[in-house]
Design an enzyme around this catalytic site. Sequence first.
Site, mmCIF file in Angstrom:
data_model
loop_
_atom_site.group_PDB
_atom_site.id
_atom_site.type_symbol
_atom_site.label_atom_id
_atom_site.label_comp_id
_atom_site.label_asym_id
_atom_site.label_seq_id
_atom_site.Cartn_x
_atom_site.Cartn_y
_atom_site.Cartn_z
ATOM 1 N N ASP A 128 -4.564 1.349 10.908
ATOM 2 C CA ASP A 128 -5.945 0.960 11.182
ATOM 3 C C ASP A 128 -6.027 0.508 12.647
ATOM 4 O O ASP A 128 -6.267 1.314 13.530
ATOM 5 C CB ASP A 128 -6.290 -0.175 10.197
ATOM 6 N N ARG A 138 -6.182 0.425 -5.979
ATOM 7 C CA ARG A 138 -4.886 0.946 -5.542
ATOM 8 C C ARG A 138 -4.416 2.074 -6.459
ATOM 9 O O ARG A 138 -3.739 3.001 -6.023
ATOM 10 C CB ARG A 138 -3.825 -0.159 -5.562
ATOM 11 N N PHE A 154 -14.442 2.458 5.272
ATOM 12 C CA PHE A 154 -13.665 1.667 4.313
ATOM 13 C C PHE A 154 -13.166 2.596 3.211
ATOM 14 O O PHE A 154 -13.941 3.042 2.368
ATOM 15 C CB PHE A 154 -14.544 0.564 3.719
ATOM 16 N N VAL A 155 -11.879 2.892 3.245
ATOM 17 C CA VAL A 155 -11.332 3.824 2.255
ATOM 18 C C VAL A 155 -10.440 3.105 1.251
ATOM 19 O O VAL A 155 -9.759 2.133 1.595
ATOM 20 C CB VAL A 155 -10.555 4.988 2.918
ATOM 21 N N GLY A 208 0.781 -1.235 0.000
ATOM 22 C CA GLY A 208 0.000 0.000 0.000
ATOM 23 C C GLY A 208 0.811 1.283 0.000
ATOM 24 O O GLY A 208 0.342 2.317 -0.466
ATOM 25 N N LYS A 243 -6.781 5.872 11.586
ATOM 26 C CA LYS A 243 -8.169 5.760 12.057
ATOM 27 C C LYS A 243 -8.159 5.655 13.575
ATOM 28 O O LYS A 243 -8.063 4.539 14.116
ATOM 29 C CB LYS A 243 -8.821 4.499 11.480
HETATM 30 C C1 PRP Z 1 -2.307 -1.994 5.411
HETATM 31 C C2 PRP Z 1 -1.361 -0.823 5.677
HETATM 32 C C3 PRP Z 1 -0.701 -1.168 6.960
HETATM 33 C C4 PRP Z 1 -1.719 -2.036 7.648
HETATM 34 C C5 PRP Z 1 -2.367 -1.257 8.717
HETATM 35 O O1 PRP Z 1 -1.635 -2.989 4.745
HETATM 36 O O2 PRP Z 1 -0.423 -0.663 4.652
HETATM 37 O O3 PRP Z 1 0.512 -1.836 6.759
HETATM 38 O O4 PRP Z 1 -2.706 -2.416 6.701
HETATM 39 O O5 PRP Z 1 -3.337 -2.023 9.370
HETATM 40 P P1 PRP Z 1 -3.299 -2.233 10.928
HETATM 41 O O6 PRP Z 1 -3.051 -0.894 11.569
HETATM 42 O O7 PRP Z 1 -4.679 -2.767 11.233
HETATM 43 O O8 PRP Z 1 -2.238 -3.213 11.255
HETATM 44 P P2 PRP Z 1 -2.369 -4.326 4.235
HETATM 45 O O9 PRP Z 1 -2.225 -5.403 5.268
HETATM 46 O O10 PRP Z 1 -3.770 -3.980 3.813
HETATM 47 O O11 PRP Z 1 -1.497 -4.770 3.016
HETATM 48 P P3 PRP Z 1 -1.214 -3.960 1.644
HETATM 49 O O12 PRP Z 1 -0.362 -2.770 2.022
HETATM 50 O O13 PRP Z 1 -0.484 -4.936 0.799
HETATM 51 O O14 PRP Z 1 -2.545 -3.537 1.084
#
Ligand code: PRP
Length: 183
Positions: free
Chosen positions: A107, A169, A156-157, A48, A135
Amino acid sequence: MDAADVSDDLLHVLYTEAQIQDRIKEMAADIERDYEGKELLIVGILRGAVMVMADMARSFHRHVEMDWMAVSSYGSGTKSSGVVRILKDLDTDISGRHVVIVDEIIDTGLTLSWLTSNLSSRNPASVEIATLLRKPEALQMPVDVKYVGWDIPNEFVVGYGLDYRERYRNLRDIGTLAPHVYS
Ligand code: PRP
């Protein structure tokens, strides 16, 4: 793609491409000021953070080294366990280095909390976190975040690196996903 390309899928646009770019420039300026005279390594968390890393790195008016980590939560696809597995580790030895972890969203805080303590155990000179979004209502684990773009509601963003089932993405803006897409 732009929000107009997926307008049926979005409840509303939370931040436009222009707002995102302005905020990232401000965050980069803050970081640049705080690390004046120090070597800096920024660490992006795949996947991400790709967009934030690319734009933030180019906003600096100084040299900055970039490295990447990929992590995944153990368990049934949820992050509730808070146990994280490293899929791709740093290529850089960070002992004695000033490190800023860059991510697009915090998150529950479980990922960044785990990552901060993992990187801190490698004897860096310092470890800080920069995240575009956070968040506060979803937080389960306290995370000390030095640089935050925006605090957002627990919705949900998608967009600007944030996905729903690997889609959105590449959306330039950040939008709130309409419930009909995921329900
Ligand atoms: C997202 C984001 C953080 C994590 C945050 O990655 O990049 O690393 O979630 O979530 P948390 O605070 O609940 O731990 P994701 O796991 O969605 O993987 P991605 O970056 O490959 O989409």
